[in-house]
Motif scaffolding. Structure first.
Motif, PDB file in Angstrom:
ATOM      1  N   PHE A   4      13.553 -34.966  -9.225  1.00 39.74           N
ATOM      2  CA  PHE A   4      13.262 -33.843 -10.101  1.00 39.74           C
ATOM      3  C   PHE A   4      14.378 -32.805 -10.151  1.00 39.74           C
ATOM      4  CE2 PHE A   4       9.282 -35.830 -10.265  1.00 39.74           C
ATOM      5  CZ  PHE A   4       8.487 -35.233 -11.215  1.00 39.74           C
ATOM      6  N   PRO A   5      14.869 -32.297  -9.001  1.00 43.46           N
ATOM      7  CA  PRO A   5      15.791 -31.149  -9.078  1.00 43.46           C
ATOM      8  C   PRO A   5      17.260 -31.538  -9.231  1.00 43.46           C
ATOM      9  CG  PRO A   5      15.247 -31.551  -6.799  1.00 43.46           C
ATOM     10  CD  PRO A   5      14.493 -32.581  -7.603  1.00 43.46           C
ATOM     11  N   ARG A   6      17.569 -32.645  -9.897  1.00 42.78           N
ATOM     12  CA  ARG A   6      18.978 -33.057 -10.002  1.00 42.78           C
ATOM     13  C   ARG A   6      19.809 -32.023 -10.772  1.00 42.78           C
ATOM     14  NH1 ARG A   6      19.885 -37.867  -7.820  1.00 42.78           N
ATOM     15  NH2 ARG A   6      18.204 -39.393  -7.716  1.00 42.78           N
ATOM     16  N   ILE A   7      19.250 -31.438 -11.814  1.00 44.78           N
ATOM     17  CA  ILE A   7      19.987 -30.414 -12.573  1.00 44.78           C
ATOM     18  C   ILE A   7      20.270 -29.217 -11.677  1.00 44.78           C
ATOM     19  CG2 ILE A   7      19.903 -28.835 -14.537  1.00 44.78           C
ATOM     20  CD1 ILE A   7      18.027 -30.808 -15.919  1.00 44.78           C
ATOM     21  N   GLN A   8      19.239 -28.776 -10.951  1.00 42.96           N
ATOM     22  CA  GLN A   8      19.384 -27.604 -10.090  1.00 42.96           C
ATOM     23  C   GLN A   8      20.382 -27.870  -8.953  1.00 42.96           C
ATOM     24  OE1 GLN A   8      16.505 -28.839 -11.196  1.00 42.96           O
ATOM     25  NE2 GLN A   8      15.632 -27.170 -12.406  1.00 42.96           N
ATOM     26  N   PHE A 246      18.913 -32.426 -22.477  1.00 36.87           N
ATOM     27  CA  PHE A 246      17.796 -32.502 -21.534  1.00 36.87           C
ATOM     28  C   PHE A 246      16.461 -32.167 -22.199  1.00 36.87           C
ATOM     29  CE2 PHE A 246      21.464 -31.471 -18.758  1.00 36.87           C
ATOM     30  CZ  PHE A 246      21.420 -32.598 -17.953  1.00 36.87           C
ATOM     31  N   TYR A 247      16.432 -31.155 -23.046  1.00 39.59           N
ATOM     32  CA  TYR A 247      15.198 -30.713 -23.684  1.00 39.59           C
ATOM     33  C   TYR A 247      14.085 -30.566 -22.638  1.00 39.59           C
ATOM     34  CZ  TYR A 247      17.525 -31.885 -28.062  1.00 39.59           C
ATOM     35  OH  TYR A 247      18.408 -31.950 -29.121  1.00 39.59           O
ATOM     36  N   ASN A 248      14.351 -29.763 -21.610  1.00 40.10           N
ATOM     37  CA  ASN A 248      13.404 -29.606 -20.506  1.00 40.10           C
ATOM     38  C   ASN A 248      12.085 -29.020 -21.006  1.00 40.10           C
ATOM     39  OD1 ASN A 248      15.265 -30.531 -18.586  1.00 40.10           O
ATOM     40  ND2 ASN A 248      16.159 -28.506 -18.378  1.00 40.10           N
ATOM     41  N   SER A 249      11.006 -29.746 -20.802  1.00 41.41           N
ATOM     42  CA  SER A 249       9.704 -29.332 -21.337  1.00 41.41           C
ATOM     43  C   SER A 249       8.809 -28.669 -20.300  1.00 41.41           C
ATOM     44  CB  SER A 249       8.986 -30.544 -21.940  1.00 41.41           C
ATOM     45  OG  SER A 249       8.775 -31.549 -20.971  1.00 41.41           O
ATOM     46  N   PHE A 250       9.178 -28.734 -19.030  1.00 43.39           N
ATOM     47  CA  PHE A 250       8.387 -28.159 -17.944  1.00 43.39           C
ATOM     48  C   PHE A 250       9.365 -27.609 -16.911  1.00 43.39           C
ATOM     49  CE2 PHE A 250       6.499 -28.444 -13.747  1.00 43.39           C
ATOM     50  CZ  PHE A 250       5.221 -27.967 -13.920  1.00 43.39           C
ATOM     51  N   ASN A 251       9.187 -26.462 -16.369  1.00 45.52           N
ATOM     52  CA  ASN A 251       8.091 -25.554 -16.368  1.00 45.52           C
ATOM     53  C   ASN A 251       8.410 -24.397 -17.290  1.00 45.52           C
ATOM     54  OD1 ASN A 251       6.258 -23.403 -15.580  1.00 45.52           O
ATOM     55  ND2 ASN A 251       6.161 -24.191 -13.519  1.00 45.52           N
ATOM     56  N   ALA A 252       7.574 -24.181 -18.299  1.00 48.62           N
ATOM     57  CA  ALA A 252       7.814 -23.121 -19.270  1.00 48.62           C
ATOM     58  C   ALA A 252       7.743 -21.742 -18.642  1.00 48.62           C
ATOM     59  CB  ALA A 252       6.795 -23.229 -20.406  1.00 48.62           C
ATOM     60  N   ASN A 253       7.135 -21.647 -17.467  1.00 47.44           N
ATOM     61  CA  ASN A 253       6.953 -20.353 -16.805  1.00 47.44           C
ATOM     62  C   ASN A 253       7.989 -20.073 -15.732  1.00 47.44           C
ATOM     63  OD1 ASN A 253       4.583 -19.936 -18.337  1.00 47.44           O
ATOM     64  ND2 ASN A 253       3.389 -21.140 -16.867  1.00 47.44           N
ATOM     65  N   ASN A 254       8.935 -20.981 -15.537  1.00 49.60           N
ATOM     66  CA  ASN A 254       9.929 -20.798 -14.482  1.00 49.60           C
ATOM     67  C   ASN A 254      11.275 -21.306 -14.986  1.00 49.60           C
ATOM     68  OD1 ASN A 254      11.570 -20.896 -12.176  1.00 49.60           O
ATOM     69  ND2 ASN A 254       9.831 -21.327 -10.828  1.00 49.60           N
ATOM     70  N   PHE A 255      12.157 -20.383 -15.324  1.00 54.41           N
ATOM     71  CA  PHE A 255      13.451 -20.741 -15.907  1.00 54.41           C
ATOM     72  C   PHE A 255      14.300 -21.592 -14.960  1.00 54.41           C
ATOM     73  CE2 PHE A 255      17.974 -19.717 -16.500  1.00 54.41           C
ATOM     74  CZ  PHE A 255      18.141 -20.165 -17.795  1.00 54.41           C
ATOM     75  N   LEU A 256      14.156 -21.370 -13.663  1.00 52.91           N
ATOM     76  CA  LEU A 256      15.008 -22.056 -12.696  1.00 52.91           C
ATOM     77  C   LEU A 256      14.515 -23.454 -12.340  1.00 52.91           C
ATOM     78  CD1 LEU A 256      15.743 -19.114 -10.229  1.00 52.91           C
ATOM     79  CD2 LEU A 256      17.220 -20.006 -12.044  1.00 52.91           C
TER      80      LEU A 256
END
Length: 296
Positions: A4-8, A246-256
Motif C-alpha cells: 500500500f504505502p509504496r508512493i509514500q 495513480f488516480y488515488n481514490s482512497f483515502n479522501a480524508n487523508n492527503f498523506l
C-alpha cells in the motif's frame, strides 16, 4: 499491506536523502551507507510505481477521432461509505456527469432509498442491499440483457455479472466486484487469515469469456502491475491507469495516505476516452469516472 504505502515510501526516501546530503557529520561512511540504502529502496519502489506514470506506454489505447456515440458509454464508480449521509452531493455529481452506468458500493437501506431517485433517468437497475458495508447497486441507461448476483467467497458480499447491450445489438459483459480484504473487521464480513480469491474466481470467467469484459469496483487492494496475479489471468485484463497516473481514490480524508483502490479493468476490445477522479462526496473514497468505447 506493505504494497500500500509504496508512493509514500518513495517520497519519504527522497526527502531523507536530501536531508542526509545537506547534513553535516563526521561519519561520512555512515552517510554514504544510508544514502545507498535509500537509493536501493527508491529503485525498488520505482519498479512498481513506474507503470502508473507517463514514462511507460498505456495498456488501454486512447480513443482518437471519435465520431458520434455509437458504442460509447460512461461509468461512474463510487464507494459511498455506508455511514456517510451526504447523499445529495453524490446525486448532484451524477446529475452533472450524466453517466450511462452508475455503480455504488456500501449501499445500505438508507442509501438505497436516497438513490432511488435515479430510477427516473436510469430505467435498468439491480440491487443487492445489506447492512454489512457490502451492499451494491447498479443503475443503467443501457439495456441489461442479463444480470446475476454472485457470492464469490462470502455469503454477505455480492458481486454482479451482467450483459449490457447497445442499440446496435453489440454486447459486453460487466462484472462489478467489491472483494473482502484478508483482514479481520469486527462484526463485518472478513476473510481473516485467508487469501482473498474472489478476483481469481472472476479471472476464470474472464478466460472463458464470450464477450468483451469490463471489471469495476473497490478491490480493497492496490494493483501496482499485479493485475494478472490478482485475477489469475495473463494478458487478458488491462488497467486504465497504466501509463496515465495513480488516480488515488482512497483515502479522501487523508492527503498523506492515499492509494488507488477503485479500479476499472477491460479486455482489449475497449479504448479509453476519459478517466477522472471526481470531487469528494463525504465518503472516504473519491468517485471515479470513465468514458469508454467498444471498438469494432
Amino acid at each position: 499491506m506493505l504494497d500500500f504505502p509504496r508512493i509514500q515510501l518513495f517520497i519519504l526516501s527522497i526527502i531523507l536523502i536530501i536531508l542526509l546530503l545537506i547534513a553535516e557529520g563526521k561519519r561520512k561512511w555512515l552517510k554514504k551507507l544510508l544514502v545507498s540504502g535509500l537509493l536501493i529502496g527508491i529503485a525498488i519502489q520505482s519498479y512498481f510505481l513506474i507503470n502508473y506514470t507517463t514514462l511507460v506506454p498505456v495498456e488501454v489505447p486512447t480513443a482518437k477521432h471519435v465520431k458520434g456515440r455509437d458504442n460509447q458509454f460512461s461509468l461512474l464508480l463510487t464507494n459511498v461509505k455506508m455511514s456517510n449521509r451526504k447523499a445529495p452531493q453524490l446525486i448532484e455529481l451524477i446529475a452533472s456527469k450524466k453517466p450511462d452506468l452508475v455503480l455504488a458500493m456500501e449501499v445500505d437501506s438508507w442509501w438505497h432509498d436516497e438513490l432511488n431517485t435515479l430510477t427516473n433517468d436510469y430505467p435498468f437497475s439491480h440491487h443487492a442491499i445489506n447492512e454489512e458495508t457490502y451492499g451494491m447497486v447498479l443503475y443503467s441507461k443501457l439495456a441489461l440483457k442479463k444480470i446475476e448476483v454472485n457470492y464469490l467467497t462470502n455469503e454477505k458480499v455480492p458481486s454482479f455479472e451482467s450483459i449490457i447491450t447497445f442499440e446496435d445489438g453489440k454486447n459486453f459483459s460487466f462484472h462489478a466486484v467489491h472483494p473482502v480484504p484478508p483482514t479481520h473487521f469486527q462484526e463485518l464480513p472478513d476473510n481473516a487469515g485467508e487469501q482473498e480469491n474472489a478476483l481469481k474466481k472472476l479471472g476464470k470467467k474472464v478466460e472463458g469469456r464470450e464477450h468483451p469484459i469490463l471489471v469495476a469496483g473497490d478491490f480493497n487492494d492496490v494493483v501496482w502491475s499485479y493485475v494478472d496475479d490478482l485475477t489469475g489471468t495473463k494478458n487478458s485484463l488491462y488497467d486504465l491507469r497504466v501509463g496515465r497516473g495513480f488516480y488515488n481514490s482512497f483515502n479522501a480524508n487523508n492527503f498523506l495516505m492515499r492509494w488507488p483502490l477503485d479500479h476499472v479493468l477491460v479486455t482489449d476490445e475497449f479504448n479509453l476516452k476519459k478517466l477522472e477522479r471526481l470531487s469528494k462526496i463525504g465518503s472516504d473514497h473519491f468517485p471515479m469516472y470513465v468514458e469508454l468505447i467498444l471498438v469494432d
